[in-house]
Design a protein around this motif. Structure first.
Motif, PDB file in Angstrom:
ATOM      1  N   PRO A 253      -4.724   8.034   0.562  1.00  0.00           N
ATOM      2  CA  PRO A 253      -5.386   8.827  -0.484  1.00  0.00           C
ATOM      3  C   PRO A 253      -5.222   8.199  -1.859  1.00  0.00           C
ATOM      4  O   PRO A 253      -4.217   7.555  -2.155  1.00  0.00           O
ATOM      5  CB  PRO A 253      -4.642  10.168  -0.420  1.00  0.00           C
ATOM      6  CG  PRO A 253      -3.271   9.808   0.071  1.00  0.00           C
ATOM      7  CD  PRO A 253      -3.477   8.676   1.043  1.00  0.00           C
ATOM      8  N   ILE A 254      -6.236   8.387  -2.711  1.00  0.00           N
ATOM      9  CA  ILE A 254      -6.158   7.947  -4.102  1.00  0.00           C
ATOM     10  C   ILE A 254      -5.454   9.043  -4.890  1.00  0.00           C
ATOM     11  O   ILE A 254      -5.858  10.206  -4.870  1.00  0.00           O
ATOM     12  CB  ILE A 254      -7.556   7.688  -4.695  1.00  0.00           C
ATOM     13  CG1 ILE A 254      -8.291   6.628  -3.871  1.00  0.00           C
ATOM     14  CG2 ILE A 254      -7.436   7.262  -6.153  1.00  0.00           C
ATOM     15  CD1 ILE A 254      -7.601   5.283  -3.856  1.00  0.00           C
ATOM     16  N   MET A 255      -4.396   8.678  -5.601  1.00  0.00           N
ATOM     17  CA  MET A 255      -3.610   9.652  -6.345  1.00  0.00           C
ATOM     18  C   MET A 255      -4.182   9.839  -7.755  1.00  0.00           C
ATOM     19  O   MET A 255      -4.727   8.909  -8.363  1.00  0.00           O
ATOM     20  CB  MET A 255      -2.152   9.214  -6.432  1.00  0.00           C
ATOM     21  CG  MET A 255      -1.529   8.905  -5.075  1.00  0.00           C
ATOM     22  SD  MET A 255      -1.647  10.290  -3.898  1.00  0.00           S
ATOM     23  CE  MET A 255      -0.429  11.417  -4.593  1.00  0.00           C
TER      24      MET A 255
ATOM     25  N   LEU B  80     -10.060  12.801 -18.868  1.00  0.00           N
ATOM     26  CA  LEU B  80      -8.909  13.701 -18.778  1.00  0.00           C
ATOM     27  C   LEU B  80      -8.002  13.389 -17.591  1.00  0.00           C
ATOM     28  O   LEU B  80      -6.802  13.650 -17.627  1.00  0.00           O
ATOM     29  CB  LEU B  80      -9.389  15.153 -18.681  1.00  0.00           C
ATOM     30  CG  LEU B  80      -9.979  15.714 -19.970  1.00  0.00           C
ATOM     31  CD1 LEU B  80     -10.711  17.018 -19.700  1.00  0.00           C
ATOM     32  CD2 LEU B  80      -8.895  15.924 -21.004  1.00  0.00           C
ATOM     33  N   LEU B  81      -8.576  12.844 -16.524  1.00  0.00           N
ATOM     34  CA  LEU B  81      -7.807  12.450 -15.351  1.00  0.00           C
ATOM     35  C   LEU B  81      -7.964  10.953 -15.119  1.00  0.00           C
ATOM     36  O   LEU B  81      -8.983  10.361 -15.480  1.00  0.00           O
ATOM     37  CB  LEU B  81      -8.272  13.205 -14.100  1.00  0.00           C
ATOM     38  CG  LEU B  81      -8.157  14.728 -14.099  1.00  0.00           C
ATOM     39  CD1 LEU B  81      -8.617  15.278 -12.753  1.00  0.00           C
ATOM     40  CD2 LEU B  81      -6.751  15.192 -14.416  1.00  0.00           C
ATOM     41  N   VAL B  82      -6.945  10.363 -14.510  1.00  0.00           N
ATOM     42  CA  VAL B  82      -7.019   8.941 -14.149  1.00  0.00           C
ATOM     43  C   VAL B  82      -6.538   8.761 -12.720  1.00  0.00           C
ATOM     44  O   VAL B  82      -5.677   9.498 -12.232  1.00  0.00           O
ATOM     45  CB  VAL B  82      -6.164   8.064 -15.092  1.00  0.00           C
ATOM     46  CG1 VAL B  82      -6.778   8.013 -16.477  1.00  0.00           C
ATOM     47  CG2 VAL B  82      -4.725   8.570 -15.163  1.00  0.00           C
ATOM     48  N   GLU B  83      -7.134   7.778 -12.035  1.00  0.00           N
ATOM     49  CA  GLU B  83      -6.675   7.409 -10.694  1.00  0.00           C
ATOM     50  C   GLU B  83      -5.590   6.356 -10.838  1.00  0.00           C
ATOM     51  O   GLU B  83      -5.733   5.398 -11.594  1.00  0.00           O
ATOM     52  CB  GLU B  83      -7.839   6.875  -9.871  1.00  0.00           C
ATOM     53  CG  GLU B  83      -8.904   7.931  -9.594  1.00  0.00           C
ATOM     54  CD  GLU B  83     -10.067   7.414  -8.786  1.00  0.00           C
ATOM     55  OE1 GLU B  83     -10.668   8.210  -8.039  1.00  0.00           O
ATOM     56  OE2 GLU B  83     -10.377   6.197  -8.918  1.00  0.00           O
ATOM     57  N   VAL B  84      -4.484   6.546 -10.112  1.00  0.00           N
ATOM     58  CA  VAL B  84      -3.301   5.688 -10.329  1.00  0.00           C
ATOM     59  C   VAL B  84      -2.803   5.038  -9.040  1.00  0.00           C
ATOM     60  O   VAL B  84      -1.603   4.916  -8.813  1.00  0.00           O
ATOM     61  CB  VAL B  84      -2.161   6.488 -10.998  1.00  0.00           C
ATOM     62  CG1 VAL B  84      -2.489   6.788 -12.441  1.00  0.00           C
ATOM     63  CG2 VAL B  84      -1.870   7.787 -10.253  1.00  0.00           C
ATOM     64  N   GLY B  85      -3.720   4.647  -8.172  1.00  0.00           N
ATOM     65  CA  GLY B  85      -3.302   3.937  -6.973  1.00  0.00           C
ATOM     66  C   GLY B  85      -3.296   4.806  -5.736  1.00  0.00           C
ATOM     67  O   GLY B  85      -3.711   5.968  -5.756  1.00  0.00           O
ATOM     68  N   GLU B  86      -2.812   4.225  -4.654  1.00  0.00           N
ATOM     69  CA  GLU B  86      -2.842   4.888  -3.360  1.00  0.00           C
ATOM     70  C   GLU B  86      -1.523   5.579  -3.052  1.00  0.00           C
ATOM     71  O   GLU B  86      -0.452   5.116  -3.441  1.00  0.00           O
ATOM     72  CB  GLU B  86      -3.156   3.875  -2.260  1.00  0.00           C
ATOM     73  CG  GLU B  86      -4.524   3.222  -2.410  1.00  0.00           C
ATOM     74  CD  GLU B  86      -4.779   2.174  -1.350  1.00  0.00           C
ATOM     75  OE1 GLU B  86      -3.788   1.646  -0.798  1.00  0.00           O
ATOM     76  OE2 GLU B  86      -5.958   1.892  -1.060  1.00  0.00           O
ATOM     77  N   GLY B  87      -1.628   6.684  -2.328  1.00  0.00           N
ATOM     78  CA  GLY B  87      -0.448   7.397  -1.872  1.00  0.00           C
ATOM     79  C   GLY B  87      -0.143   7.086  -0.423  1.00  0.00           C
ATOM     80  O   GLY B  87      -0.826   6.278   0.214  1.00  0.00           O
ATOM     81  N   ASP B  88       0.898   7.703   0.109  1.00  0.00           N
ATOM     82  CA  ASP B  88       1.277   7.497   1.507  1.00  0.00           C
ATOM     83  C   ASP B  88       0.290   8.202   2.428  1.00  0.00           C
ATOM     84  O   ASP B  88      -0.301   9.222   2.082  1.00  0.00           O
ATOM     85  CB  ASP B  88       2.691   8.034   1.763  1.00  0.00           C
ATOM     86  CG  ASP B  88       3.736   7.266   0.961  1.00  0.00           C
ATOM     87  OD1 ASP B  88       3.515   6.065   0.710  1.00  0.00           O
ATOM     88  OD2 ASP B  88       4.750   7.881   0.581  1.00  0.00           O
TER      89      ASP B  88
END
Length: 399
Positions: free
Chosen positions: A72-74, A57-65
């Motif tokens: 953080p992992i977004m 249902l959720l996916v990790e889409v890379g790093e944030g600022d």
């Protein structure tokens, strides 16, 4: 949604719903941001997110600022987790549309159903067309199919009590047949009620808690939202404003139907009135579109003549708008809503039509609501099917 105390499973389901709702509403977000937003502990948020990622249902889409330290992992809601199919039977042609869980339309088809078809024939056509779109686009995970039908629809049990356009469907178990064929959740709804939910969630009704959608087409009907919830009535008949009586002549059997809102202010009545006036000697440029044969005049011809400044068509359209304005004023005075949306085909009549409705409402109401044309136009019902399906899916997906 408030945090629910109780057994561990109920707490987990509630927190996961909170997380999904927050991510869908805010877009890309980190675990730490969710923890602050929802006022839940970071370990609890992380544990539930891991479960939702595992479920797909959720996916990790890379790093944030980052302001310092590890980035953080977004996170993002997986809009492609499954598909929804919406069926709109309100217009002259049936529409079938496929969306993801965003929702956004991925595929669509339209087709006609003969008025002479019986209930079983209509059912088979619908099943064949849905099967066709599933096969063509290789859809594997249909999470819900929502069918919007004009008439009185028992949305709780999922059957047609009465449909003025598809009378034979009252004898057919659509829900059971679709469930057996497609092995998924099947929801039946009234078309106008579906349209008002489309506008509430994705159209000009966003941000309003009390609104009415008035569909002006072959007939006239209304969808009602009060305190943010669809109001269907005790017998699923709320909004059947086509039966509003606007004159005491309704007691005279001979002319009874002519005193109801639907037969005197619908698009069908406008076309019939234009034809009748021409047969009685009135002049109109509309005859040039039908080779002088008044019987061939249709709604499209009336709109075209109106756009070219035809006085006869303008007179009948504006008179219809005045009558609709009276009905809308009565609705506004009874329900005290903030917004009344005019939808279906009426928008083709242009600004003078809705301005006439506004003028009547402003004169006849205690507190004048906003009057607006539909933002979603002919897609209001389709987006309403998506809204209905998504509410069901998001309330049940974690369970």
């Amino acid at each position: 949604m408030k945090k629910v105390l109780g057994n561990q499973r109920l707490v987990r389901i509630t927190n996961q719903k909170l997380i999904i709702d927050a991510i869908r509403e805010n877009g890309l977000i980190s675990r730490a941001e969710l923890s602050k937003l929802l006022k839940l502990s970071l370990p609890s948020v992380s544990s539930n997110i891991d479960r939702l990622i595992k479920q797909g249902l959720l996916v990790e889409v890379g790093e944030g600022d980052s302001s310092g330290g590890r980035k953080p992992i977004m996170l993002e809601f997986n809009n492609n987790y499954g598909n929804i199919i919406g069926i709109d039977m309100a217009g002259m042609e049936v529409k079938v549309a496929v969306s993801n869980l965003k929702p956004e339309i991925l595929a669509k088809m339209t087709f006609a159903i003969s008025e002479n078809s019986n209930g079983e024939e209509i059912l088979q056509i619908l099943i064949e067309k849905v099967s066709e779109i599933i096969s063509k686009y290789k859809l594997h995970k249909i999470m819900a199919i929502v069918i919007a039908i004009p008439g009185i629809i028992n949305s709780k049990d999922g059957y047609v009590e009465y449909s003025y356009r598809f009378r034979e469907l009252a004898r057919v178990d659509i829900k059971k047949a679709f469930e057996e064929q497609f092995k998924t959740t099947i929801l039946l709804r009234n078309d106008i009620n579906t349209a008002v939910l489309g506008e509430l969630c994705y159209g000009c009704g966003k941000g309003y808690l009390n609104l009415v959608y008035v569909g002006v087409d072959v007939g006239i009907g209304a969808g009602i939202v009060l305190n943010g919830k669809l109001y269907e009535g005790a017998h699923y008949c709320a909004g059947e404003i086509g039966y509003l009586a606007l004159s005491q002549d309704v007691f005279e059997t001979k002319h009874r139907k002519r005193r109801y809102l639907g037969p005197i202010a619908s698009i069908k009545s406008i076309v019939e009135n234009v034809k009748s006036s021409i047969k009685n000697g009135a002049e109109s440029s509309i005859l040039s579109f039908v080779n002088g044969d008044a019987e061939k005049i249709s709604f499209i011809h009336v709109v075209k003549a109106l756009q070219e400044g035809d006085k006869l068509c303008y007179e009948h359209v504006i008179n219809s708008a005045r009558i609709l304005g009276i009905a809308v004023s009565n609705i506004a005075n009874i329900l005290d809503v903030d917004l009344i949306i005019i939808g279906n085909e009426a928008e083709n009549f242009g600004p003078d039509y809705i301005n006439t409705v506004r003028s009547v409402v402003n004169k006849m109401t205690v507190t004048s609501p906003q009057i607006a044309y539909s933002l979603l136009k002919n897609e209001a019902v389709i987006y309403g099917t998506f809204a209905i399906a998504l509410e069901y899916i998001l309330n049940n997906i974690i369970k």
